[in-house]
Design a protein around this motif. Sequence first.
Motif, mmCIF file in Angstrom:
data_model
loop_
_atom_site.group_PDB
_atom_site.id
_atom_site.type_symbol
_atom_site.label_atom_id
_atom_site.label_comp_id
_atom_site.label_asym_id
_atom_site.label_seq_id
_atom_site.Cartn_x
_atom_site.Cartn_y
_atom_site.Cartn_z
ATOM 1 N N PRO A 157 0.809 -1.226 0.000
ATOM 2 C CA PRO A 157 0.000 0.000 0.000
ATOM 3 C C PRO A 157 0.841 1.276 0.000
ATOM 4 O O PRO A 157 0.443 2.278 -0.594
ATOM 5 C CB PRO A 157 -0.825 -0.119 1.280
ATOM 6 C CG PRO A 157 -0.869 -1.580 1.574
ATOM 7 C CD PRO A 157 0.458 -2.119 1.121
ATOM 8 N N ALA A 158 2.016 1.251 0.651
ATOM 9 C CA ALA A 158 2.852 2.457 0.673
ATOM 10 C C ALA A 158 3.340 2.807 -0.724
ATOM 11 O O ALA A 158 3.332 3.979 -1.135
ATOM 12 C CB ALA A 158 4.040 2.232 1.627
ATOM 13 N N LEU A 159 3.814 1.804 -1.457
ATOM 14 C CA LEU A 159 4.254 2.058 -2.830
ATOM 15 C C LEU A 159 3.083 2.514 -3.709
ATOM 16 O O LEU A 159 3.245 3.380 -4.587
ATOM 17 C CB LEU A 159 4.894 0.789 -3.403
ATOM 18 C CG LEU A 159 6.169 0.308 -2.704
ATOM 19 C CD1 LEU A 159 6.696 -0.968 -3.364
ATOM 20 C CD2 LEU A 159 7.244 1.391 -2.714
ATOM 21 N N GLN A 160 1.921 1.919 -3.500
ATOM 22 C CA GLN A 160 0.756 2.322 -4.293
ATOM 23 C C GLN A 160 0.370 3.780 -3.989
ATOM 24 O O GLN A 160 0.004 4.527 -4.899
ATOM 25 C CB GLN A 160 -0.418 1.386 -4.014
ATOM 26 C CG GLN A 160 -0.248 -0.006 -4.614
ATOM 27 C CD GLN A 160 -1.436 -0.895 -4.324
ATOM 28 O OE1 GLN A 160 -2.044 -0.817 -3.248
ATOM 29 N NE2 GLN A 160 -1.751 -1.777 -5.273
ATOM 30 N N ARG A 161 0.491 4.209 -2.719
ATOM 31 C CA ARG A 161 0.195 5.601 -2.380
ATOM 32 C C ARG A 161 1.186 6.531 -3.069
ATOM 33 O O ARG A 161 0.808 7.622 -3.546
ATOM 34 C CB ARG A 161 0.243 5.801 -0.870
ATOM 35 C CG ARG A 161 -0.906 5.166 -0.105
ATOM 36 C CD ARG A 161 -0.953 5.703 1.319
ATOM 37 N NE ARG A 161 -1.943 5.014 2.116
ATOM 38 C CZ ARG A 161 -1.700 3.957 2.890
ATOM 39 N NH1 ARG A 161 -0.452 3.462 2.971
ATOM 40 N NH2 ARG A 161 -2.669 3.382 3.581
ATOM 41 N N TYR A 162 2.455 6.127 -3.111
ATOM 42 C CA TYR A 162 3.450 6.957 -3.788
ATOM 43 C C TYR A 162 3.111 7.099 -5.271
ATOM 44 O O TYR A 162 3.199 8.184 -5.845
ATOM 45 C CB TYR A 162 4.850 6.340 -3.624
ATOM 46 C CG TYR A 162 5.922 7.131 -4.336
ATOM 47 C CD1 TYR A 162 6.463 8.290 -3.780
ATOM 48 C CD2 TYR A 162 6.388 6.704 -5.580
ATOM 49 C CE1 TYR A 162 7.445 9.016 -4.449
ATOM 50 C CE2 TYR A 162 7.366 7.418 -6.262
ATOM 51 C CZ TYR A 162 7.891 8.580 -5.683
ATOM 52 O OH TYR A 162 8.855 9.297 -6.356
ATOM 53 N N ALA A 163 2.695 5.999 -5.901
ATOM 54 C CA ALA A 163 2.323 6.052 -7.322
ATOM 55 C C ALA A 163 1.103 6.957 -7.531
ATOM 56 O O ALA A 163 1.031 7.700 -8.516
ATOM 57 C CB ALA A 163 2.051 4.638 -7.839
ATOM 58 N N LEU A 164 0.126 6.886 -6.609
ATOM 59 C CA LEU A 164 -1.050 7.756 -6.728
ATOM 60 C C LEU A 164 -0.671 9.219 -6.591
ATOM 61 O O LEU A 164 -1.248 10.092 -7.252
ATOM 62 C CB LEU A 164 -2.083 7.365 -5.666
ATOM 63 C CG LEU A 164 -2.741 5.987 -5.836
ATOM 64 C CD1 LEU A 164 -3.672 5.696 -4.659
ATOM 65 C CD2 LEU A 164 -3.521 5.917 -7.141
ATOM 66 N N GLN A 165 0.319 9.536 -5.741
ATOM 67 C CA GLN A 165 0.768 10.924 -5.611
ATOM 68 C C GLN A 165 1.430 11.407 -6.906
ATOM 69 O O GLN A 165 1.237 12.559 -7.313
ATOM 70 C CB GLN A 165 1.744 11.029 -4.443
ATOM 71 C CG GLN A 165 1.096 10.805 -3.074
ATOM 72 C CD GLN A 165 2.113 10.789 -1.955
ATOM 73 O OE1 GLN A 165 3.322 10.917 -2.184
ATOM 74 N NE2 GLN A 165 1.633 10.598 -0.721
ATOM 75 N N ARG A 166 2.213 10.544 -7.537
ATOM 76 C CA ARG A 166 2.831 10.932 -8.815
ATOM 77 C C ARG A 166 1.765 11.162 -9.887
ATOM 78 O O ARG A 166 1.872 12.090 -10.689
ATOM 79 C CB ARG A 166 3.809 9.839 -9.278
ATOM 80 C CG ARG A 166 4.982 9.559 -8.355
ATOM 81 C CD ARG A 166 5.695 10.823 -7.929
ATOM 82 N NE ARG A 166 6.087 11.631 -9.081
ATOM 83 C CZ ARG A 166 6.306 12.947 -9.011
ATOM 84 N NH1 ARG A 166 6.162 13.583 -7.864
ATOM 85 N NH2 ARG A 166 6.664 13.604 -10.084
ATOM 86 N N ILE A 167 0.724 10.313 -9.904
ATOM 87 C CA ILE A 167 -0.356 10.505 -10.897
ATOM 88 C C ILE A 167 -1.112 11.805 -10.609
ATOM 89 O O ILE A 167 -1.547 12.508 -11.537
ATOM 90 C CB ILE A 167 -1.297 9.285 -10.887
ATOM 91 C CG1 ILE A 167 -0.572 8.059 -11.453
ATOM 92 C CG2 ILE A 167 -2.564 9.565 -11.680
ATOM 93 C CD1 ILE A 167 -1.397 6.792 -11.459
ATOM 94 N N SER A 168 -1.255 12.168 -9.334
ATOM 95 C CA SER A 168 -1.882 13.455 -9.011
ATOM 96 C C SER A 168 -1.053 14.609 -9.554
ATOM 97 O O SER A 168 -1.601 15.613 -10.054
ATOM 98 C CB SER A 168 -2.039 13.591 -7.488
ATOM 99 O OG SER A 168 -2.897 12.593 -6.980
ATOM 100 N N ALA A 169 0.257 14.479 -9.499
ATOM 101 C CA ALA A 169 1.131 15.502 -10.095
ATOM 102 C C ALA A 169 0.975 15.523 -11.607
ATOM 103 O O ALA A 169 0.964 16.591 -12.236
ATOM 104 C CB ALA A 169 2.586 15.227 -9.706
ATOM 105 N N TRP A 170 0.864 14.343 -12.229
ATOM 106 C CA TRP A 170 0.627 14.296 -13.676
ATOM 107 C C TRP A 170 -0.676 15.002 -14.047
ATOM 108 O O TRP A 170 -0.730 15.720 -15.053
ATOM 109 C CB TRP A 170 0.569 12.846 -14.149
ATOM 110 C CG TRP A 170 1.873 12.108 -14.036
ATOM 111 C CD1 TRP A 170 3.064 12.617 -13.624
ATOM 112 C CD2 TRP A 170 2.099 10.738 -14.335
ATOM 113 N NE1 TRP A 170 4.033 11.663 -13.629
ATOM 114 C CE2 TRP A 170 3.474 10.477 -14.074
ATOM 115 C CE3 TRP A 170 1.307 9.688 -14.778
ATOM 116 C CZ2 TRP A 170 4.039 9.223 -14.264
ATOM 117 C CZ3 TRP A 170 1.881 8.439 -14.964
ATOM 118 C CH2 TRP A 170 3.241 8.206 -14.713
ATOM 119 N N ARG A 171 -1.716 14.782 -13.250
ATOM 120 C CA ARG A 171 -3.012 15.428 -13.538
ATOM 121 C C ARG A 171 -2.886 16.943 -13.495
ATOM 122 O O ARG A 171 -3.508 17.660 -14.282
ATOM 123 C CB ARG A 171 -4.065 14.956 -12.539
ATOM 124 C CG ARG A 171 -4.551 13.522 -12.763
ATOM 125 C CD ARG A 171 -5.497 13.100 -11.659
ATOM 126 N NE ARG A 171 -6.048 11.765 -11.892
ATOM 127 C CZ ARG A 171 -6.798 11.109 -11.019
ATOM 128 N NH1 ARG A 171 -7.072 11.667 -9.834
ATOM 129 N NH2 ARG A 171 -7.257 9.904 -11.299
#
Length: 575
Positions: free
Chosen positions: A33-47
């Motif tokens: 879950p920690a790695l998945q949260r990091y990936a979601l934060q990067r996608i938020s930056a992409w958005r």
Amino acid sequence: MKKRSAEKRCHVVAWTNKAEWDQVLEYLYSKDPALQRYALQRISAWRGRYANSSPVAVDCTADLVRCQVLDRSGQLDGDDLVLLYGAALMRFVNLITERQQGKTARPLRRLAGNLNIPAWVVDLRHDFTHRKLPTLKWCRKGCKVVLEWLQHEYWSRQLGGGPGEDWESESDGEDEEADLKGAELIARQKEMEAYKNARELLISYEKEQYQAFDGLPEDKEKNMSPPPFADMSWLLGEIKQFALQSSNLLIDVLLEDGFLVPTAEQLETLGCDSFDSAGPFELRLPQTLLRFWLPLVKVLNSPSFIHVLLEKLFVELKQLAKEQNNNQRAFYISSWISEIILCNSNKFEYHFETKGQKKTRMKERIFVNRIQLRWQQLLSACLDAPCVSTPHLLQLILDDMEHPLPLETRQRLLQLCSIYTQIGHSECDTFLEHKQQPIYTLESLHEKLQQSLRHSQRWRSTSDAERRSESSSEHKWADAQAEKAKLLRGSPWQVCNDKVLWKNYPLGKVPGQSDDPSCLMVENYSTMTVFDQPVELDSSTTHTASAVSASVRTADGLLWNHSDVNKLKSGLQLF
């Protein structure tokens, strides 16, 4: 094509480099879950960098992974998780299939099948939207399957090429456009075939009827007896079946010249008089023509068909009123409207007919039983098609309505109709009296017939006199205009010498007048106060007014005294 494909491979992306892309992909599909949260934060930056143009597959993947992260955290109960999964799955199905819809809506199951999305995922979305919520087990299974689909159809394909989404390629749009054009072409061909079939059926009906009329003896033709109709039950059944499928198309063909509107050759073949011999208010079809089409109209006398027929007849009459160049067609269109309304009416009683006469009359009626017409729509359609026959048709509608309008309203409608159609008041009044006068005796019948004959003769003689005096009327018109101009000399008013079609202008408005009310103001004017206005009152009137004012003041207690009234008057100005 090469240039276009090269342009398609060039994209501005939100990630820094391919390494960041690979890292986000690996973290999204990890079980941590920690790695998945990091990936979601990067996608938020992409958005944030993409604004509103973020790839649909990236958004859907982030939504579904966020559901898994919250599910593993144990912070939400089962119902909350079901709603969370449901929103993510509905967004996935809607967004992925949205651009496949095009101009015409197509079933989601079909679109999802084209994209290799399992059908039960679409059913899961349907349950979320319209039915009972599915269980959490099915929600987790749907999320897992959709994430695998996204990894296979989007994320894995980006490793070998540009970030273009293959399932959203332009070929689908081109194929869909080709499908639409093909569907339109097929629909047009079907319509042309149906139109051709309708004409062939009606022409076959006319041929059968002409053969039946040719076999009729001459003495029966003179006596206007009903001809022995041909045995064409099969043909009438075919026409009725066609009307059930395409009633509008059949009516359009019926209203063409050569069918319900006869040509001069057809009238001569049937031995009917031309429409010129009819009076201005005698909108009745020739009996031979009515008997010619009676079998077909009786077969098609369903309420829905009659409603559409009357509406299209009024639309055609409105178009003819605008063109004003086909009086014969307008006469037969109006006569069919009149005939249908009269045949549907039960207000005409026959007290002195034998059983045989009654049986013959019922055979010649279009309707055996009265049908309920849409009277308000017919009234609006009639008023929307002003022509010389409108007063007659309007009178028939007003007399036969299920819930009649008040008498005063009917009279005003008829008067306004006569004014708008430029039919003289005396002619309209004579027509109304002729229509409203009941017949109780044989003498009344003879008198009514003589009135109709005199009115028809007067109409023809008036028309002949107008044609003979056309040249002299121009001189009289010029003399009258000169006399009016002489009388108005020195006045701000002038005689209008232009020939204006006043029916195109509402009451109170003249040609060239602006809609701005200020245009009615004069250019030069002067003002005066109320006190400066010359008013002459005798002593008795003044004494009486003051006495009444004093008595009212003592009885009711006026709020204004004389000084207040004088102040109000001093502030008023007269133009």
